[in-house]
Scaffold this active site. Sequence first.
Site, PDB file in Angstrom:
ATOM      1  N   LYS A 225     100.278 107.938   6.218  1.00 60.72           N
ATOM      2  CA  LYS A 225     100.823 106.054   6.469  1.00 60.72           C
ATOM      3  C   LYS A 225     101.139 105.888   7.183  1.00 60.72           C
ATOM      4  O   LYS A 225     102.372 106.484   7.725  1.00 60.72           O
ATOM      5  CB  LYS A 225     100.627 106.135   4.835  1.00 60.72           C
ATOM      6  CG  LYS A 225      99.560 105.921   3.873  1.00 60.72           C
ATOM      7  CD  LYS A 225      99.251 105.759   2.608  1.00 60.72           C
ATOM      8  CE  LYS A 225      98.000 105.566   2.154  1.00 60.72           C
ATOM      9  NZ  LYS A 225      97.859 105.657   0.803  1.00 60.72           N
ATOM     10  N   ARG A 265      96.811 113.520  -2.600  1.00 65.48           N
ATOM     11  CA  ARG A 265      95.648 113.414  -1.663  1.00 65.48           C
ATOM     12  C   ARG A 265      95.772 113.106  -0.185  1.00 65.48           C
ATOM     13  O   ARG A 265      96.496 112.106   0.083  1.00 65.48           O
ATOM     14  CB  ARG A 265      95.296 112.204  -2.152  1.00 65.48           C
ATOM     15  CG  ARG A 265      94.071 111.495  -1.412  1.00 65.48           C
ATOM     16  CD  ARG A 265      93.546 109.972  -1.888  1.00 65.48           C
ATOM     17  NE  ARG A 265      92.040 109.423  -1.387  1.00 65.48           N
ATOM     18  CZ  ARG A 265      92.270 109.042   0.217  1.00 65.48           C
ATOM     19  NH1 ARG A 265      93.532 108.226   0.312  1.00 65.48           N
ATOM     20  NH2 ARG A 265      91.402 108.983   0.249  1.00 65.48           N
TER      21      ARG A 265
END
Length: 289
Positions: A225, A265
Site C-alpha cells: 500500500k 492479506r
Amino acid sequence: MSVEGPAGLPPELRRAGRCLVMGVVNVTPDSFSDGGRWFTPSAAVAHALALVEDGADLLDVGGESTRPGARRVPVEEERARVIPVIADLARRGLAVSVDTTRAQIAREAVDAGAVLVNDVSGGLADDAMYGVVAQTGAAYVAMHWRGHADVMDDLDRYDDVVADVRRELAERVADLRAAGVRDDQVVLDPGLGFAKPGASNWPLLARLPELVADGFPVLVGASRKRFLGHLLAGPTHEPAPPLRRDDATAAITALAAVAGAWAVRVHEVSASVDAVKVAAAWTAAATRD
Ligand SMILES: Nc1nc2ncc(COP(=O)(O)O)nc2c(=O)[nH]1
C-alpha cells in the site's frame, strides 16, 4: 497469540494456531499493484494455484479495484470476472473468499463455493449484504470504510484513529447482529489505506492489540500500500513503487502475527508465510517458562 477463525471456514483453517496468509487474486485490469496481470479466468486460476504452492491458506478473489479514484465496475462485469474463478478454485477443494461490496455477488460467490465474504465496505455499500451473510452463514470480513474510492481520501479525519476505527467497527458489529449474523461469522479489519492515505495507518498497526482485544479475529491488509511506498521513499522523496514494497509487507506480517492478527492479506505470499513462521517461533520462545 493466535485466535480462532470464523465459523464457515474449514476446521484446519479455523484452528490453525497461527496467523493465516490470504493470497490476493485480483481479476481486474486496474488494481494498483498487479492490475491486468491475471485478467482472464485461466490466468487468475493459474496465479491462485501458484499462490497455494507458495503457501497461501486462503485465496481472495476480487473483480473490482478499490484503489483511490477507481471507477465502479458494473455488476455483470464483476460477476463475469470472479464467479468462474471462484467456482474453479472451490472445485479444487481450495478455501476461497470473494472480495466484493455487492450482496448479489457475495451470494453467487458463496453458491459457487466461497467460504468467506470479504467486504471492504463493511456492509455500508449494499444494504442487502448483511442479509446474505446471515442467510448463508458464510464467514464475513467487515473492513473499516468511509466511502468509495472516489471520495475516501477526503475522509481521513480522526480524533484518535484507533479509537475512531474501533468505534465505527463496533457500529458495524451491532448492525450485523441486528441482521441475524452470528458473532462467530465475523472478522474485523482496520482498512489500511481506506480513508487513511497517510500517517493514520501506523497507529492502527502499532496498536493492533487493542483491536484484537475487542474479541473478533482481525485481518490486516497492508500489502504494497501507498503508506509503505512513502515509508520507503528514496532521496528524491519519490514513493517506492508497489513491487518494491513486498519486504516491508512481510515485516508487517511478522509484527501483525505477533500482535495477534488472525490473518494477513498479501500479494506476495511466500515472504509472508516465512514471516508467520518467524513470528510463531519468536512467540513460542517468549512464552516458554
Ligand atoms: N479485507 C480487506 N480487503 C482488501 N481488499 C482490497 C484492498 C486493496 O486493494 P488490492 O487488492 O489492490 O491490495 N485492501 C484490502 C484490505 O486492506 N482489507
